[in-house]
Motif scaffolding. Structure first.
Motif, PDB file in Angstrom:
ATOM      1  N   ARG A   1       0.821  -1.198   0.000  1.00 40.29           N
ATOM      2  CA  ARG A   1       0.000   0.000   0.000  1.00 40.29           C
ATOM      3  C   ARG A   1       0.860   1.256   0.000  1.00 40.29           C
ATOM      4  O   ARG A   1       0.600   2.205  -0.741  1.00 40.29           O
ATOM      5  N   GLN A   2       1.899   1.243   0.851  1.00 41.69           N
ATOM      6  CA  GLN A   2       2.774   2.408   0.902  1.00 41.69           C
ATOM      7  C   GLN A   2       3.493   2.590  -0.427  1.00 41.69           C
ATOM      8  O   GLN A   2       3.648   3.704  -0.923  1.00 41.69           O
ATOM      9  N   TYR A   3       3.931   1.462  -0.997  1.00 46.73           N
ATOM     10  CA  TYR A   3       4.605   1.505  -2.280  1.00 46.73           C
ATOM     11  C   TYR A   3       3.690   2.120  -3.328  1.00 46.73           C
ATOM     12  O   TYR A   3       4.093   3.018  -4.073  1.00 46.73           O
ATOM     13  N   ALA A   4       2.452   1.638  -3.358  1.00 48.12           N
ATOM     14  CA  ALA A   4       1.519   2.104  -4.388  1.00 48.12           C
ATOM     15  C   ALA A   4       1.279   3.600  -4.260  1.00 48.12           C
ATOM     16  O   ALA A   4       1.221   4.321  -5.261  1.00 48.12           O
ATOM     17  N   ARG A   5       1.156   4.079  -3.027  1.00 43.15           N
ATOM     18  CA  ARG A   5       0.911   5.510  -2.831  1.00 43.15           C
ATOM     19  C   ARG A   5       2.037   6.342  -3.415  1.00 43.15           C
ATOM     20  O   ARG A   5       1.822   7.339  -4.098  1.00 43.15           O
ATOM     21  N   ILE A   6       3.276   5.896  -3.113  1.00 41.93           N
ATOM     22  CA  ILE A   6       4.429   6.653  -3.601  1.00 41.93           C
ATOM     23  C   ILE A   6       4.529   6.548  -5.121  1.00 41.93           C
ATOM     24  O   ILE A   6       4.745   7.554  -5.815  1.00 41.93           O
TER      25      ILE A   6
ATOM     26  N   ASP B   1      12.240  -5.048 -12.917  1.00 39.17           N
ATOM     27  CA  ASP B   1      12.775  -3.719 -13.159  1.00 39.17           C
ATOM     28  C   ASP B   1      11.724  -2.645 -12.888  1.00 39.17           C
ATOM     29  O   ASP B   1      12.002  -1.620 -12.286  1.00 39.17           O
ATOM     30  N   LEU B   2      10.490  -2.926 -13.320  1.00 41.32           N
ATOM     31  CA  LEU B   2       9.419  -1.954 -13.113  1.00 41.32           C
ATOM     32  C   LEU B   2       9.181  -1.724 -11.628  1.00 41.32           C
ATOM     33  O   LEU B   2       9.073  -0.600 -11.158  1.00 41.32           O
ATOM     34  N   LEU B   3       9.103  -2.829 -10.882  1.00 43.85           N
ATOM     35  CA  LEU B   3       8.709  -2.690  -9.488  1.00 43.85           C
ATOM     36  C   LEU B   3       9.855  -2.277  -8.573  1.00 43.85           C
ATOM     37  O   LEU B   3       9.648  -1.508  -7.648  1.00 43.85           O
ATOM     38  N   ILE B   4      11.045  -2.827  -8.801  1.00 50.24           N
ATOM     39  CA  ILE B   4      12.117  -2.523  -7.859  1.00 50.24           C
ATOM     40  C   ILE B   4      13.432  -2.124  -8.509  1.00 50.24           C
ATOM     41  O   ILE B   4      14.460  -2.080  -7.838  1.00 50.24           O
ATOM     42  N   GLY B   5      13.393  -1.830  -9.809  1.00 49.83           N
ATOM     43  CA  GLY B   5      14.625  -1.468 -10.495  1.00 49.83           C
ATOM     44  C   GLY B   5      15.366  -0.311  -9.860  1.00 49.83           C
ATOM     45  O   GLY B   5      16.577  -0.209  -9.950  1.00 49.83           O
ATOM     46  N   SER B   6      14.623   0.587  -9.192  1.00 49.62           N
ATOM     47  CA  SER B   6      15.270   1.753  -8.611  1.00 49.62           C
ATOM     48  C   SER B   6      16.248   1.401  -7.497  1.00 49.62           C
ATOM     49  O   SER B   6      17.014   2.249  -7.056  1.00 49.62           O
TER      50      SER B   6
ATOM     51  N   VAL C   1      13.176   3.036  -1.328  1.00 49.39           N
ATOM     52  CA  VAL C   1      14.214   2.961  -2.349  1.00 49.39           C
ATOM     53  C   VAL C   1      13.646   2.389  -3.645  1.00 49.39           C
ATOM     54  O   VAL C   1      13.971   2.856  -4.731  1.00 49.39           O
ATOM     55  N   CYS C   2      12.804   1.372  -3.521  1.00 51.80           N
ATOM     56  CA  CYS C   2      12.268   0.739  -4.725  1.00 51.80           C
ATOM     57  C   CYS C   2      11.210   1.597  -5.406  1.00 51.80           C
ATOM     58  O   CYS C   2      11.073   1.563  -6.623  1.00 51.80           O
ATOM     59  N   ALA C   3      10.444   2.342  -4.622  1.00 45.93           N
ATOM     60  CA  ALA C   3       9.371   3.147  -5.211  1.00 45.93           C
ATOM     61  C   ALA C   3       9.896   4.467  -5.753  1.00 45.93           C
ATOM     62  O   ALA C   3       9.211   5.143  -6.525  1.00 45.93           O
TER      63      ALA C   3
END
Lengths: 272, 319, 265
Positions: free
Chosen positions: A13-18, A84-89, A116-118
């Protein structure tokens, strides 16, 4: 332990918000977004064009026809694309350490890895995924489907994503020790992806063993695909390897999590 | 129980250097040792010390970014390094020299991201944002990318970012560095209001002693990793053996003025500088000078806090 | 001389990234191994595709890995600094200097290329030599010609990267163009597949373009596929493209200078 479970529950949920906010922000620069998405799509397509040209020349590679290679290529591409899309960062963690933004992230109430991932969530990475899906779909047309094969295929794609997810995180952790070496992860992530685009029989058995027992990328597409293609394993590995990917992926994710924790612990124990 | 409870806190770093030849030297640097203090809710504390004294190290330990090597540390009842994300909701941090805002995004977007990250209720967020935007004069800047902001503007943005979620404690690490005089003044005014109206506890590390004079009733001085002073500003002056100065302009040049309770430090023609203890009244000395000498003018200079601090730094270690 | 100093500074600057260089060499080796086996499989079925034999093909892979960073095939190098300075506006200072923009950045890039050649050029080649069967240049002339061709490749690559970076004068940001240019370079240099095995007419077109200079031409000289008149023709084409592209660079600089001076931005 309780805290860890709490993390797993809240993290998406937090990931999606960011991530949503980054998407909105990037869409406001529409021209640049379009150009970069197009470019990333073309870039990954080029890979396949190269393979295609190769097979145009020789008809088949080590006994594998173009469509069979396309299946391998597509599955591996989806795996690395989703990761890559979800955690490439996470590859940028060295930058965060260098610029001090990691400290800023650490004093916020969202788990560090989620932030970091978002960070800089880039919808244009969908370019790679859609290209891989297209290739896979084209190849899937020629597969002799059975219900069990469908299950295997689904598990394969999900596991492939998880395996690359684990590779990205694990090898990006080296940046907790030296911020210079961000390219180190590439050898394993993009290297792993490139290797598995080819039928692994072109490599000597030592390579295959490394890709099975050391860096288990072979489970991302090779073993399941052998089952989907009704092929004998050229190296004589057990047939049940085709259903092992979920377990391999789970194990790799656990290792990735431990490596990450070790990296963060090192950072908080020694400062920067 | 105090809000910030620090006892015998220590932090040692291992520094590996490559010496001449192939040998590597391994030295232990005790960045912080035997640090003990307590801060109650609502206090405004200044934390000063020379470079390398351990200020930033202390802040890092207080916020949970750095694990202490020894000692006891509780903030709002939590151990920062173990309960970092829980504590994060209740603190705000402003890092002076680097920004916690997102470089390429407009200021407004950074704030909205933080709203999502802290899970701030929409009406609370809007109210806070409106208030800080007005107090810190950010209205025209909300749509500017952070990288295009000046240092002062960015600092105001960072402070807003640190306060949107109503933290109980605000840590400021060198917040006025690089700002011009006007901006510094406005910032200090803002922090005073913040503490007075919201009761936010402030811990401010700084090099700028004017910040201390303007803001902090309580001062902690750290040097070589340990506290050399912890008390209020008046006590600091006394402790530092600081003196006030009476500047006397005589009608004609004369020999050094002799008056009980004061000593002549300097003469320049008809002007003489006399120093006397800070806690003494200037009145008897002025009277004595005026009675015995032909005085054209007099003025009193307050003690220079720089001298006070320098004096404290120069003291031998008290372990 | 001024340009030597600039080049030395370029060299030294990149030499500070030790961990990155090591990581990069490792990556080069991994990809070298992957492509070597892929090409071996390909050549097993078509033993003399494009006029190469299997050993030639594997050698080609390792030459490609060696030149990848040296020639900055994907982009990068000192022209990234140029793009950044254009973005921040600092380039205005550079334009007023008596030293031309092109020679300045070229000198620095040559310094960088020297460093990358010595590290990410030589190291993977040694690994390739140890692990696989690769051919070495057949004569001193071929070796010398290869080195010359490589330097010409660096300059050609620089010119194209310079043009890409200078789009920032008009587009504010080179990243979109840079990505597309990198794509073109990847494909048309022969990095994805040797140009010599492309089907016609793609093959002839690709060989006539400047990107062939990055890898295909030097590789063919090394492998002894271009000798005598053919070799000179190859070098000649490289030089011709350099003249054209550097000329274009100067035109762009003139236009940009006018823009900056007249419009102040």
């Amino acid at each position: 332990m309780g805290e860890a479970l709490g993390v797993v529950r809240d993290a998406p949920r937090q990931y999606a918000r960011i991530a949503r906010l980054w998407v909105r922000s990037s869409l406001s620069y529409r021209a640049s977004f379009a150009m970069l998405t197009l470019a990333s799509l073309l870039l990954t397509f080029l890979d396949f064009v190269g393979l295609g040209l190769m097979l145009h020349l020789i008809g088949d590679l080590d006994g594998f026809a173009l469509w069979e290679i396309a299946l391998l290529y597509g599955a591996s591409g989806i795996g690395i694309g989703v990761a890559d899309l979800l955690i490439g960062s996470v590859e940028q963690i060295g930058q965060h350490i260098r610029s001090g933004t990691l400290d800023a992230m650490m004093v916020r109430p969202v788990p560090l890895i989620v932030q970091v991932c978002a960070d800089r969530f880039a919808l244009r990475r969908l370019g790679r995924i859609s290209q891989a899906v297209a290739v896979f779909a084209w190849a899937a047309w020629s597969v002799d489907w059975t219900p069990s094969k469908v299950v295997v295929a689904l598990l394969m794609v999900i596991s492939a994503s998880a395996i690359f997810f684990a590779l990205f995180v694990t090898f990006s952790c080296i940046q907790f020790w030296t911020q210079d070496a961000s390219e180190f992860a590439n050898a394993f992530t993009y290297g792993g992806n490139t290797m598995t685009q080819y039928p692994l029989s072109i490599f000597p058995s030592e390579v295959l063993k490394s890709l099975t027992f050391v860096i288990p990328v072979a489970f991302a597409n090779w073993y399941p695909c052998l089952y989907l293609l009704d092929r004998e394993d050229p190296f004589g590995m057990p047939g049940w390897f085709a259903v092992a990917p979920p377990f391999v992926a789970a194990l790799m994710c656990v290792i990735a999590g431990l490596t990450w924790r070790t990296g963060v612990r090192r950072y908080t124990s020694t400062g920067s | 129980m105090p809000l910030i409870d620090v006892r015998d806190l220590a932090r040692t770093f291992v520094v590996r250097k490559r010496a001449r030849g192939m040998r590597r030297t391994r030295t232990e640097v005790r960045a912080v040792r035997d640090l003990t203090f307590a801060v109650e809710s609502g206090e405004m504390v200044g934390y000063i010390g020379p470079n390398g004294a351990g200020k930033s190290t202390t802040i890092k330990m207080l916020t949970g970014i750095l694990v202490p090597t020894a000692g006891h540390l509780h903030v709002a009842g939590l151990e920062p390094s173990r309960r970092r994300t829980d504590l994060a909701r209740r603190i705000g941090v402003v890092f002076g020299q680097r920004t916690s805002l997102w470089w390429d995004l407009p200021l407004r977007d950074s704030f909205e991201l933080l709203q999502k990250i802290y899970g701030i209720a929409p009406d609370r967020y809007r109210a806070n944002l409106a208030e800080f935007v007005e107090l810190l004069d950010l209205g025209d800047l909300l749509d500017t990318p952070v990288r295009q902001l000046s240092l002062g503007q960015r600092m105001r943005g960072d402070i807003t970012a640190a306060l949107l979620h109503d933290p109980e404690i605000l840590y400021l690490d060198e917040p006025t560095i690089g700002l011009d005089v006007v901006s510094k003044g406005r910032l200090r005014e803002f922090l005073r209001t913040l503490n007075a109206e919201r009761g936010t506890t402030l811990l401010l590390t700084t090099h700028d002693l004017q910040d201390i004079e303007a803001l902090c009733r309580r001062v902690m001085v750290i040097d070589h990793g340990t506290l050399v002073f912890d008390g209020d500003l008046a006590a600091l002056h006394r402790e530092g053996g600081s003196t006030r100065t009476l500047v006397v302009d005589l009608l004609d040049e004369a020999g050094p003025i002799e008056v009980p309770g004061a000593t002549v430090r300097r003469t320049e023609g008809p002007r003489q500088w006399l120093s006397f203890p800070t806690d003494a009244s200037a009145a008897p000395i002025v009277a004595a000078v005026a009675a015995s000498y032909a005085v054209a003018d007099l003025s009193i200079q307050e003690p220079d806090i720089e001298d006070v601090i320098r004096d404290l730094y120069g003291r031998p270690d008290r372990s | 001389m001024l340009y030597v100093a600039i080049a030395t500074r370029g060299f030294r600057r990149y030499s500070t990234y030790r961990a990155a260089t090591l990581a990069g060499i490792f990556t080069n080796c991994v990809f070298g191994v992957i492509y070597s086996y892929a090409y071996l499989a390909l050549w097993a079925q078509r033993p003399d595709a494009g006029g190469y034999d299997a050993t030639d093909a594997v050698t080609y892979v390792w030459i490609g890995q060696a030149l990848l960073m040296t020639v900055a095939l994907w982009g990068g190098g000192t022209t990234d600094d140029l793009a950044e300075r254009i973005r921040t506006g600092d380039v205005a200072i550079d334009l007023y200097r008596p030293v031309g923009l092109v020679p300045w950045y070229l000198a620095a890039d040559l310094g960088r290329a020297a460093y990358h050649f010595l590290t990410r050029g030589l190291a993977p080649t040694v690994v390739g030599f140890l692990v696989f069967d690769i051919v070495l240049p057949g004569s001193a002339v071929a070796t010398l010609a290869f080195l010359v061709s490589m330097v010409l490749a660096v300059v050609t690559s620089f010119a194209i990267r310079f043009l890409v970076a200078s789009t920032a004068f008009w587009l504010m940001d080179q990243s979109g163009v840079k990505m597309l240019s990198g794509l073109a370079a990847l494909f048309l240099s022969g990095m994805v597949l040797p140009l010599v095995i492309f089907p016609e007419p793609l093959r002839s077109i690709a060989l006539a373009l400047p990107w062939a200079s990055y890898l295909q031409t030097p590789a063919d000289i090394w492998l002894g596929k271009r000798v005598g008149a053919d070799l000179l023709a190859g070098l000649g084409l490289q030089v011709t493209w350099i003249v054209v592209l550097v000329g274009l660079c100067q035109v762009v600089v003139a236009a940009a200078t006018r823009k900056v001076v007249v419009q102040g931005g």
